[in-house]
Design a protein around this motif. Structure first.
Motif, PDB file in Angstrom:
ATOM      1  N   PRO A 154       0.710  -1.501  -0.556  1.00 18.78           N
ATOM      2  CA  PRO A 154       0.002   0.052   0.411  1.00 18.78           C
ATOM      3  C   PRO A 154       1.208   1.424   0.028  1.00 18.78           C
ATOM      4  CG  PRO A 154      -0.054  -1.416   2.396  1.00 18.78           C
ATOM      5  CD  PRO A 154       0.641  -1.670   1.474  1.00 18.78           C
ATOM      6  N   GLY A 155       0.357   2.755  -0.417  1.00 16.77           N
ATOM      7  CA  GLY A 155       1.063   3.241  -0.344  1.00 16.77           C
ATOM      8  C   GLY A 155       1.370   3.826   1.093  1.00 16.77           C
ATOM      9  N   TYR A 156       1.412   5.216   0.978  1.00 13.78           N
ATOM     10  CA  TYR A 156       2.341   5.621   2.696  1.00 13.78           C
ATOM     11  C   TYR A 156       2.372   6.920   2.560  1.00 13.78           C
ATOM     12  CZ  TYR A 156       4.360   7.144   6.408  1.00 13.78           C
ATOM     13  OH  TYR A 156       5.080   7.653   8.260  1.00 13.78           O
ATOM     14  N   PHE A 157       1.569   7.348   3.571  1.00 10.83           N
ATOM     15  CA  PHE A 157       1.212   9.234   3.323  1.00 10.83           C
ATOM     16  C   PHE A 157       1.698   9.922   4.260  1.00 10.83           C
ATOM     17  CE2 PHE A 157      -1.415   7.346   0.120  1.00 10.83           C
ATOM     18  CZ  PHE A 157      -1.468   8.018  -0.550  1.00 10.83           C
ATOM     19  N   ASP A 158       3.026  10.562   4.894  1.00  8.65           N
ATOM     20  CA  ASP A 158       3.947  11.031   5.784  1.00  8.65           C
ATOM     21  C   ASP A 158       2.494  11.615   6.216  1.00  8.65           C
ATOM     22  OD1 ASP A 158       5.418  11.457   7.598  1.00  8.65           O
ATOM     23  OD2 ASP A 158       6.535  13.387   6.706  1.00  8.65           O
ATOM     24  N   LYS A 159       2.214  11.696   7.527  1.00  5.80           N
ATOM     25  CA  LYS A 159       1.850  13.091   8.138  1.00  5.80           C
ATOM     26  C   LYS A 159       1.788  13.805   9.395  1.00  5.80           C
ATOM     27  CE  LYS A 159      -2.471  10.421   6.968  1.00  5.80           C
ATOM     28  NZ  LYS A 159      -1.239   9.229   6.998  1.00  5.80           N
ATOM     29  N   PRO A 160       1.711  14.230   9.660  1.00  2.38           N
ATOM     30  CA  PRO A 160       1.692  15.235  11.065  1.00  2.38           C
ATOM     31  C   PRO A 160       1.386  14.046  12.703  1.00  2.38           C
ATOM     32  CG  PRO A 160       1.098  17.187   9.801  1.00  2.38           C
ATOM     33  CD  PRO A 160       0.696  16.277   9.169  1.00  2.38           C
ATOM     34  N   LEU A 161       2.045  14.089  13.856  1.00  2.00           N
ATOM     35  CA  LEU A 161       1.063  13.018  14.417  1.00  2.00           C
ATOM     36  C   LEU A 161      -0.357  13.695  15.249  1.00  2.00           C
ATOM     37  CD1 LEU A 161       2.046  11.338  16.879  1.00  2.00           C
ATOM     38  CD2 LEU A 161       2.950  13.564  18.457  1.00  2.00           C
ATOM     39  N   ALA A 162      -1.116  14.965  15.146  1.00  2.00           N
ATOM     40  CA  ALA A 162      -1.856  15.199  16.094  1.00  2.00           C
ATOM     41  C   ALA A 162      -2.976  14.805  14.436  1.00  2.00           C
ATOM     42  CB  ALA A 162      -2.053  16.694  15.561  1.00  2.00           C
ATOM     43  N   ASP A 166      -1.220   4.747   7.841  1.00  2.00           N
ATOM     44  CA  ASP A 166      -0.189   5.093   7.036  1.00  2.00           C
ATOM     45  C   ASP A 166      -0.877   5.603   5.295  1.00  2.00           C
ATOM     46  OD1 ASP A 166       1.181   4.905   9.078  1.00  2.00           O
ATOM     47  OD2 ASP A 166       2.465   3.033   9.308  1.00  2.00           O
ATOM     48  N   CYS A 167      -1.633   4.528   5.042  1.00  2.00           N
ATOM     49  CA  CYS A 167      -1.496   4.547   3.661  1.00  2.00           C
ATOM     50  C   CYS A 167      -3.129   5.261   3.379  1.00  2.00           C
ATOM     51  CB  CYS A 167      -2.436   3.238   3.635  1.00  2.00           C
ATOM     52  SG  CYS A 167      -2.982   2.138   4.053  1.00  2.00           S
ATOM     53  N   MET A 168      -3.606   6.415   4.678  1.00  2.00           N
ATOM     54  CA  MET A 168      -5.327   7.319   3.914  1.00  2.00           C
ATOM     55  C   MET A 168      -4.175   8.805   3.796  1.00  2.00           C
ATOM     56  SD  MET A 168      -6.937   6.070   7.565  1.00  2.00           S
ATOM     57  CE  MET A 168      -8.402   6.856   6.776  1.00  2.00           C
ATOM     58  N   PRO A 169      -4.445   9.118   2.556  1.00  2.00           N
ATOM     59  CA  PRO A 169      -3.545  10.707   2.541  1.00  2.00           C
ATOM     60  C   PRO A 169      -4.725  11.127   3.347  1.00  2.00           C
ATOM     61  CG  PRO A 169      -5.537   9.724   0.408  1.00  2.00           C
ATOM     62  CD  PRO A 169      -5.709   8.211   1.861  1.00  2.00           C
ATOM     63  N   VAL A 170      -3.805  12.443   3.265  1.00  2.00           N
ATOM     64  CA  VAL A 170      -5.175  14.245   4.203  1.00  2.00           C
ATOM     65  C   VAL A 170      -5.777  14.740   2.393  1.00  2.00           C
ATOM     66  CG1 VAL A 170      -4.816  15.985   6.021  1.00  2.00           C
ATOM     67  CG2 VAL A 170      -4.194  13.089   6.061  1.00  2.00           C
ATOM     68  N   VAL A 171      -6.214  15.217   2.931  1.00  2.00           N
ATOM     69  CA  VAL A 171      -7.177  15.716   1.180  1.00  2.00           C
ATOM     70  C   VAL A 171      -8.346  16.983   1.921  1.00  2.00           C
ATOM     71  CG1 VAL A 171      -7.744  15.784  -0.718  1.00  2.00           C
ATOM     72  CG2 VAL A 171      -7.317  13.875  -0.143  1.00  2.00           C
ATOM     73  N   HIS A 172      -7.752  18.313   1.947  1.00  2.00           N
ATOM     74  CA  HIS A 172      -8.170  19.807   2.122  1.00  2.00           C
ATOM     75  C   HIS A 172      -9.724  19.833   1.778  1.00  2.00           C
ATOM     76  CE1 HIS A 172      -9.179  23.613   2.874  1.00  2.00           C
ATOM     77  NE2 HIS A 172      -8.460  23.598   3.856  1.00  2.00           N
TER      78      HIS A 172
END
Length: 107
Positions: free
Chosen positions: A9-17, A45-51
């Protein structure tokens, strides 16, 4: 199947919060309540964050989609395109249904 065994699966880095918010939303979802933290963290880890901008449509009623959404901040408004009343055999009024708030998983 060789192809499946090599898939990752893809990995999407994101801030701790954001990680904590996603993890909490998954833990509160009945679908994931029996999972330990390790597999839940792998999902995060594999969930992208979209605004999404205010007023944007995230998903439409009846649309074929393969995603789940978590509200990390803000509020989403849910509207029903057409309310069906099967007892009367007709359609009712379209309109506002409810608010979805921070920490809510939907889709």
């Amino acid at each position: 199947n060789q192809q499946r065994s090599e898939w990752r699966p893809g990995y999407f880095d994101k801030p701790l919060a954001q990680r904590q918010g996603l993890l909490l939303a998954l833990k509160n979802c009945p679908l994931f309540t029996n999972l330990d933290d390790e597999p839940l963290e792998s999902i995060v880890d594999c969930m992208p964050v979209v605004h999404y901008e205010a007023g944007a449509c995230i998903i439409r009623q009846g649309a074929q989609d393969d995603a789940a959404y978590v509200i990390l901040s803000g509020v989403a408004e849910v509207f029903k395109a057409e309310a069906m009343d099967t007892r009367r055999g007709g359609s009712g009024n379209a309109g506002f249904v409810r608010y979805l708030r921070e920490g809510r998983l939907f889709g």
